[in-house]
Design a protein around this motif. Sequence first.
Motif, PDB file in Angstrom:
ATOM      1  N   UNK A 217       0.842  -1.205   0.000  1.00  0.00           N
ATOM      2  CA  UNK A 217       0.000   0.000   0.000  1.00  0.00           C
ATOM      3  C   UNK A 217       0.877   1.256   0.000  1.00  0.00           C
ATOM      4  N   UNK A 218       1.961   1.236   0.786  1.00  0.00           N
ATOM      5  CA  UNK A 218       2.852   2.392   0.839  1.00  0.00           C
ATOM      6  C   UNK A 218       3.510   2.663  -0.512  1.00  0.00           C
ATOM      7  N   UNK A 219       3.878   1.599  -1.203  1.00  0.00           N
ATOM      8  CA  UNK A 219       4.486   1.754  -2.529  1.00  0.00           C
ATOM      9  C   UNK A 219       3.451   2.228  -3.545  1.00  0.00           C
ATOM     10  N   UNK A 220       2.229   1.727  -3.411  1.00  0.00           N
ATOM     11  CA  UNK A 220       1.178   2.053  -4.379  1.00  0.00           C
ATOM     12  C   UNK A 220       0.697   3.496  -4.218  1.00  0.00           C
ATOM     13  N   UNK A 221       0.658   3.993  -2.954  1.00  0.00           N
ATOM     14  CA  UNK A 221       0.210   5.370  -2.690  1.00  0.00           C
ATOM     15  C   UNK A 221       1.302   6.128  -1.928  1.00  0.00           C
TER      16      UNK A 221
ATOM     17  N   UNK B 175       1.976   9.116  -1.423  1.00  0.00           N
ATOM     18  CA  UNK B 175       1.633  10.524  -1.244  1.00  0.00           C
ATOM     19  C   UNK B 175       1.553  10.782   0.250  1.00  0.00           C
ATOM     20  N   UNK B 176       2.666  11.151   0.833  1.00  0.00           N
ATOM     21  CA  UNK B 176       2.820  11.101   2.284  1.00  0.00           C
ATOM     22  C   UNK B 176       1.780  11.942   3.015  1.00  0.00           C
ATOM     23  N   UNK B 177       1.754  13.251   2.744  1.00  0.00           N
ATOM     24  CA  UNK B 177       0.865  14.128   3.497  1.00  0.00           C
ATOM     25  C   UNK B 177      -0.603  13.753   3.300  1.00  0.00           C
ATOM     26  N   UNK B 178      -0.979  13.407   2.069  1.00  0.00           N
ATOM     27  CA  UNK B 178      -2.373  13.080   1.804  1.00  0.00           C
ATOM     28  C   UNK B 178      -2.797  11.802   2.529  1.00  0.00           C
ATOM     29  N   UNK B 179      -1.934  10.783   2.494  1.00  0.00           N
ATOM     30  CA  UNK B 179      -2.259   9.518   3.158  1.00  0.00           C
ATOM     31  C   UNK B 179      -2.309   9.709   4.676  1.00  0.00           C
ATOM     32  N   UNK B 180      -1.365  10.478   5.210  1.00  0.00           N
ATOM     33  CA  UNK B 180      -1.354  10.765   6.643  1.00  0.00           C
ATOM     34  C   UNK B 180      -2.638  11.486   7.048  1.00  0.00           C
ATOM     35  N   UNK B 181      -3.054  12.454   6.227  1.00  0.00           N
ATOM     36  CA  UNK B 181      -4.288  13.164   6.518  1.00  0.00           C
ATOM     37  C   UNK B 181      -5.507  12.261   6.486  1.00  0.00           C
ATOM     38  N   UNK B 182      -5.530  11.330   5.529  1.00  0.00           N
ATOM     39  CA  UNK B 182      -6.659  10.410   5.417  1.00  0.00           C
ATOM     40  C   UNK B 182      -6.738   9.488   6.630  1.00  0.00           C
ATOM     41  N   UNK B 183      -5.602   8.949   7.040  1.00  0.00           N
ATOM     42  CA  UNK B 183      -5.581   8.067   8.221  1.00  0.00           C
ATOM     43  C   UNK B 183      -5.976   8.839   9.472  1.00  0.00           C
ATOM     44  N   UNK B 184      -5.419  10.054   9.611  1.00  0.00           N
ATOM     45  CA  UNK B 184      -5.743  10.866  10.775  1.00  0.00           C
ATOM     46  C   UNK B 184      -7.214  11.213  10.854  1.00  0.00           C
ATOM     47  N   UNK B 185      -7.801  11.547   9.707  1.00  0.00           N
ATOM     48  CA  UNK B 185      -9.216  11.903   9.687  1.00  0.00           C
ATOM     49  C   UNK B 185     -10.098  10.708  10.040  1.00  0.00           C
ATOM     50  N   UNK B 186      -9.731   9.519   9.573  1.00  0.00           N
ATOM     51  CA  UNK B 186     -10.527   8.320   9.849  1.00  0.00           C
ATOM     52  C   UNK B 186     -10.465   7.911  11.324  1.00  0.00           C
ATOM     53  N   UNK B 187      -9.303   8.047  11.928  1.00  0.00           N
ATOM     54  CA  UNK B 187      -9.120   7.555  13.298  1.00  0.00           C
ATOM     55  C   UNK B 187      -9.422   8.596  14.362  1.00  0.00           C
TER      56      UNK B 187
END
Length: 293
Positions: free
Chosen positions: A218-222, A224-236
């Motif tokens: 998943x990390x290799x596929x996406x 996009x550090x800041x965007x992925x971090x924001x998505x995880x943070x928003x979900x949790x």
Amino acid sequence: MLLFGLAQAVLSQIPDFHNMAWLSVFAAVMSFFYSFVGFGLGAAKVIENGVIKGGIGGIPLASPMQKVWRVAQSLGDIAFAYPYTLVLLEIEDTLRSPPAESITMKAASRASIAITTFFYLGCGCFGYAAFGDGTPGNLLTGFGEPYWLIDLANLCVVLHLLGGYQLYSQPAFALVERRFGAEAWVVEVPLPLLRWRRSVNVFRLCFRTAYVVAVTAVAVWYPYFNQVVGLIGAFTFWPLDIHFPVQMYLAQNKVAPWTTRWLAIQAFSATCLLVAVFASVGSAVGVFGPNRS
């Protein structure tokens, strides 16, 4: 990413890795070091420039909608900045009394939030003041010198993440292995060359390796550090930081439904839910949208 994943596949097989007291101390030292470096270099860069770059409006974008999504993504980044709630119950489970666990946790939470906020604001504000609209997502990559200090700080980041990955993964490992009875999958593996036999938990070996492989993919596929971090943070953020603690508070203090106190707490929870949904949508646009970077 592949080398990091390989290292995690090995570390994941260490029994009771998360119970090693030195791991928390080591991770804290690494975190303090690179935070001090980012804070100090940002302040030094501002002094060297002699001017504060950037503006209160942030980076100019092509359309107002892009600005809205970027603000939403930033809220997700901020939510992810306090991820200790993911392991809060695990931490509480290791505490001994006296003093009472609640007293220890309140003092630890206040201190950790204050220190973390200080470094986040310092690095964020000085970083933006130093580089303006050209501020990189990883602040350390914006500084060219001194090379040795920046390399050492980046090494501390890697070492911190090696331990942090395990701290956040171990509860998931324990949950799955307990649910599927992993202890029944132990077999003896002979090693003729070394003339000894080794007990191997087949379920643990397969599941943890597959887990690390999936996360690495998943990390290799996406990437996009800041965007992925924001998505995880928003979900949790809302379920772990707001909803679960609020429900525990209402139950423990026996707050009667539809009273003024109950309505105020529920309104607070609902507001945080709306913010989390807004941040989730903006971060999802950043990850899956056509303008991702």
